[in-house]
Scaffold this active site. Structure first.
Site, PDB file in Angstrom:
ATOM      1  N   LYS A 209      95.453 -14.912 -21.660  1.00  0.00           N
ATOM      2  CA  LYS A 209      94.544 -14.630 -22.783  1.00  0.00           C
ATOM      3  C   LYS A 209      94.939 -13.342 -23.529  1.00  0.00           C
ATOM      4  O   LYS A 209      95.085 -13.336 -24.753  1.00  0.00           O
ATOM      5  CB  LYS A 209      93.106 -14.528 -22.262  1.00  0.00           C
ATOM      6  CG  LYS A 209      92.140 -13.831 -23.176  1.00  0.00           C
ATOM      7  CD  LYS A 209      91.850 -14.610 -24.433  1.00  0.00           C
ATOM      8  CE  LYS A 209      91.211 -13.722 -25.475  1.00  0.00           C
ATOM      9  NZ  LYS A 209      90.577 -14.427 -26.547  1.00  0.00           N
ATOM     10  N   CYS A 263      89.142  -8.025 -30.861  1.00  0.00           N
ATOM     11  CA  CYS A 263      90.022  -8.710 -29.905  1.00  0.00           C
ATOM     12  C   CYS A 263      91.443  -8.190 -30.008  1.00  0.00           C
ATOM     13  O   CYS A 263      91.962  -7.580 -29.083  1.00  0.00           O
ATOM     14  CB  CYS A 263      90.014 -10.209 -30.175  1.00  0.00           C
ATOM     15  SG  CYS A 263      88.367 -10.909 -30.153  1.00  0.00           S
TER      16      CYS A 263
HETATM   17  N1  SAJ Z   1      95.863 -10.105 -39.580  1.00  0.00           N
HETATM   18  C1  SAJ Z   1      96.945  -9.630 -40.306  1.00  0.00           C
HETATM   19  N2  SAJ Z   1      97.979 -10.485 -40.548  1.00  0.00           N
HETATM   20  C2  SAJ Z   1      97.971 -11.781 -40.104  1.00  0.00           C
HETATM   21  C3  SAJ Z   1      96.874 -12.249 -39.374  1.00  0.00           C
HETATM   22  C4  SAJ Z   1      95.824 -11.389 -39.112  1.00  0.00           C
HETATM   23  O1  SAJ Z   1      96.995  -8.469 -40.712  1.00  0.00           O
HETATM   24  O2  SAJ Z   1      98.936 -12.494 -40.380  1.00  0.00           O
HETATM   25  C5  SAJ Z   1      94.750  -9.196 -39.277  1.00  0.00           C
HETATM   26  C6  SAJ Z   1      93.396  -9.683 -39.816  1.00  0.00           C
HETATM   27  O3  SAJ Z   1      93.209  -9.317 -41.147  1.00  0.00           O
HETATM   28  C7  SAJ Z   1      92.436  -9.006 -38.863  1.00  0.00           C
HETATM   29  C8  SAJ Z   1      93.193  -8.995 -37.542  1.00  0.00           C
HETATM   30  O4  SAJ Z   1      94.554  -9.194 -37.866  1.00  0.00           O
HETATM   31  O5  SAJ Z   1      92.198  -7.675 -39.249  1.00  0.00           O
HETATM   32  C9  SAJ Z   1      92.769 -10.031 -36.535  1.00  0.00           C
HETATM   33  O6  SAJ Z   1      92.454 -11.257 -37.169  1.00  0.00           O
HETATM   34  P1  SAJ Z   1      92.826 -12.694 -36.567  1.00  0.00           P
HETATM   35  O7  SAJ Z   1      92.312 -13.726 -37.498  1.00  0.00           O
HETATM   36  O8  SAJ Z   1      94.264 -12.749 -36.245  1.00  0.00           O
HETATM   37  O9  SAJ Z   1      92.096 -12.723 -35.159  1.00  0.00           O
HETATM   38  P2  SAJ Z   1      90.583 -12.558 -34.617  1.00  0.00           P
HETATM   39  O10 SAJ Z   1      90.473 -11.195 -34.001  1.00  0.00           O
HETATM   40  O11 SAJ Z   1      89.559 -12.927 -35.611  1.00  0.00           O
HETATM   41  O12 SAJ Z   1      90.611 -13.658 -33.437  1.00  0.00           O
HETATM   42  C10 SAJ Z   1      91.616 -13.591 -32.439  1.00  0.00           C
HETATM   43  C11 SAJ Z   1      92.248 -14.981 -32.294  1.00  0.00           C
HETATM   44  N3  SAJ Z   1      93.462 -14.915 -31.479  1.00  0.00           N
HETATM   45  C12 SAJ Z   1      94.639 -15.475 -31.872  1.00  0.00           C
HETATM   46  O13 SAJ Z   1      94.783 -16.030 -32.925  1.00  0.00           O
HETATM   47  C13 SAJ Z   1      95.768 -15.367 -30.901  1.00  0.00           C
HETATM   48  C14 SAJ Z   1      91.237 -15.934 -31.684  1.00  0.00           C
HETATM   49  O14 SAJ Z   1      91.806 -17.207 -31.439  1.00  0.00           O
HETATM   50  C15 SAJ Z   1      90.694 -15.343 -30.362  1.00  0.00           C
HETATM   51  O15 SAJ Z   1      89.702 -16.191 -29.781  1.00  0.00           O
HETATM   52  C16 SAJ Z   1      90.048 -14.014 -30.666  1.00  0.00           C
HETATM   53  O16 SAJ Z   1      91.053 -13.138 -31.208  1.00  0.00           O
HETATM   54  C17 SAJ Z   1      89.492 -13.448 -29.377  1.00  0.00           C
HETATM   55  O17 SAJ Z   1      88.284 -13.565 -29.142  1.00  0.00           O
HETATM   56  O18 SAJ Z   1      90.270 -12.951 -28.541  1.00  0.00           O
END
Ligand code: SAJ
Length: 421
Positions: A209, A263
């Site tokens: 995870k 996360c």
């Molecule tokens: N972000 C970027 N560039 C990207 C993708 C995201 O800068 O290409 C930034 C977003 O703007 C945000 C952060 O990263 O600030 C995180 O956003 P996210 O959409 O990647 O993730 P979370 O935190 O909303 O959810 C994540 C997810 N994990 C993965 O995709 C591996 C989700 O599936 C998990 O369930 C969640 O963490 C968790 O609970 O751990």
């Protein structure tokens, strides 16, 4: 141990994972008690108030409550299975997991635990937590954690903004302290998961995870470095990354103002805490955490010569189309701007955030007389902003787009100086 059938489930913690899980199980016929220590969370749910920004969650919770299979309570209840969905933040000092909520949740259910029960931890934790923290607590309460009770870790992987769909559609990993515990826990999840359920041991599940979120953090750090390098080489990074990703085995993520939410910025620390290895993981954290500083220096350059500048920051949530501002890079960016630019006046507009949660103003008030517009979140509303209607209201036409969602040529045609990541 004889595996007793599971009919009653107590879900501890009714946040963004516990609530949909409790509701989902109730719609599958389990008798579920959703327990939360926070009386205002319980009151809101009893009045059926659920965030409207999470698609289908309101309907799911209404169905569950309407069916009579879901009860919301400020007290735990005896059950056949307990599922812990409590937060695991970082400690205030040090980059380590704060497991106090996991400890408190376990302590709260121990008086209700009996032989033959199943205890599942869903909270994201450092590898080894089920074995080294939960099992000893259960043991101290008088149970053999391998014989009398089944212990398992079943990490959630749902994406905020798409939770209900992903709860059903994502593969699920179930790690048991024993093989029997994993099998037993997997039966609960099989009631609603339509994808594959994989069984493993608890510590592997915990590690997988946090490693999944670490993968994303490292990839985003690479994208951010790529964006900075592209800029130095005089190349448009978004166009270049799109082209990089046409290779079948390349998937560079999107650059941005940093990584937020509760996360991805935390879990890499859970993976490397107390370990000697993990140099790349720590570096990726530093790269992503460094982005707000770099962008604040870009803004300072855009505002050179302006005395007492007014800045309109668009978007305070950590990512697009959610109402969550936890660990948002926009907050760090604003703090940096205030530190670096004397007498700056920052006004924030975010259509997904209420005034109770953050000091937001409407778009007109933010932009009126501003010297620069900064896009910090890629909300759908900001993709269609019209520079020719914003420009005349501003004192100075400048745009800093940290999410790369605007059409540079269009803004430049409207007289804007544009900086974009
Ligand atoms: N972000 C970027 N560039 C990207 C993708 C995201 O800068 O290409 C930034 C977003 O703007 C945000 C952060 O990263 O600030 C995180 O956003 P996210 O959409 O990647 O993730 P979370 O935190 O909303 O959810 C994540 C997810 N994990 C993965 O995709 C591996 C989700 O599936 C998990 O369930 C969640 O963490 C968790 O609970 O751990």
């Amino acid at each position: 141990m004889q595996a007793l059938p599971i009919r009653r489930i107590t879900v501890v913690g009714l946040g963004y994972i516990g609530l949909p899980t409790a509701a989902m199980l109730a719609t599958k016929g389990y008798d579920v008690v959703g327990y939360d220590v926070n009386p205002s969370v319980v009151q809101r749910l009893q009045a059926r108030q659920v965030s409207a920004l999470e698609p289908d969650l309101g309907t799911l919770v209404s169905q569950a409550l309407g069916s009579g299979h879901l009860k919301i309570s400020t007290k735990p209840a005896a059950a056949d299975a307990f599922i812990l969905c409590v937060p695991t933040p970082l400690q205030h000092r040090g980059r380590k997991a704060d497991l106090s909520y996991v400890r408190a949740a376990t302590k709260a259910i121990l008086p209700f635990l009996s032989k033959g029960n199943l205890l599942v931890l869903e909270s994201t934790v450092p590898p080894g937590t089920t074995r080294d923290l939960l099992a000893p607590m259960v043991e101290r309460a008088g149970f053999d954690p391998r014989e009398d009770v089944d212990l398992a870790h079943c990490p959630e992987t749902v994406l905020p903004g798409n939770i209900v769909k992903e709860l059903v559609g994502n593969d699920r990993l179930v790690g048991g302290l024993t093989t029997e515990a994993a099998q037993r826990a997997s039966q609960i999840y099989a009631s609603f998961v339509k994808a594959k359920i994989k069984l493993t041991d608890a510590t592997t599940a915990e590690l997988v995870k946090v490693a999944q979120n670490t993968f994303r953090d490292v990839n985003i750090a690479l994208a951010n470095e790529m964006a900075l390098l592209c800029r130095e080489w005089g190349v448009d990074s978004r166009a270049a990354i799109e082209l990089m990703n046409t290779h079948p085995r390349v998937h560079v993520h999107n650059p941005g103002p940093g990584v937020g939410g509760h996360c991805i910025p935390l879990d890499p620390w859970f993976l490397v805490q107390d370990r000697a290895s993990g140099r790349l993981v720590r570096t990726a954290r530093a790269v992503n955490d460094g982005m707000p500083k770099i962008l604040a220096s870009w803004l300072k350059r855009l505002l050179r010569g302006v005395r007492e500048p007014k800045v309109a920051v668009l978007g305070i949530t950590y990512k697009a189309n959610v109402d969550d501002i936890r660990e948002s890079p926009a907050l760090v960016f604003i703090a940096e701007v205030r530190k670096r630019i004397p007498k700056v006046n920052v006004l924030v507009h975010d259509p997904h955030v209420t005034k109770e949660r953050y000091d937001v103003v409407d778009l007109e008030a933010a932009v009126e007389g501003a010297h620069c517009v900064v896009i910090t979140t890629d909300h759908r509303e900001f993709r269609t902003l019209d520079p020719s209607s914003l420009g005349p209201r501003m004192r100075n036409r400048a745009l800093l787009d940290t999410r790369g969602i605007t059409d540079r040529a269009r803004w430049e045609e409207a007289g804007f100086r544009v900086e974009a990541l």
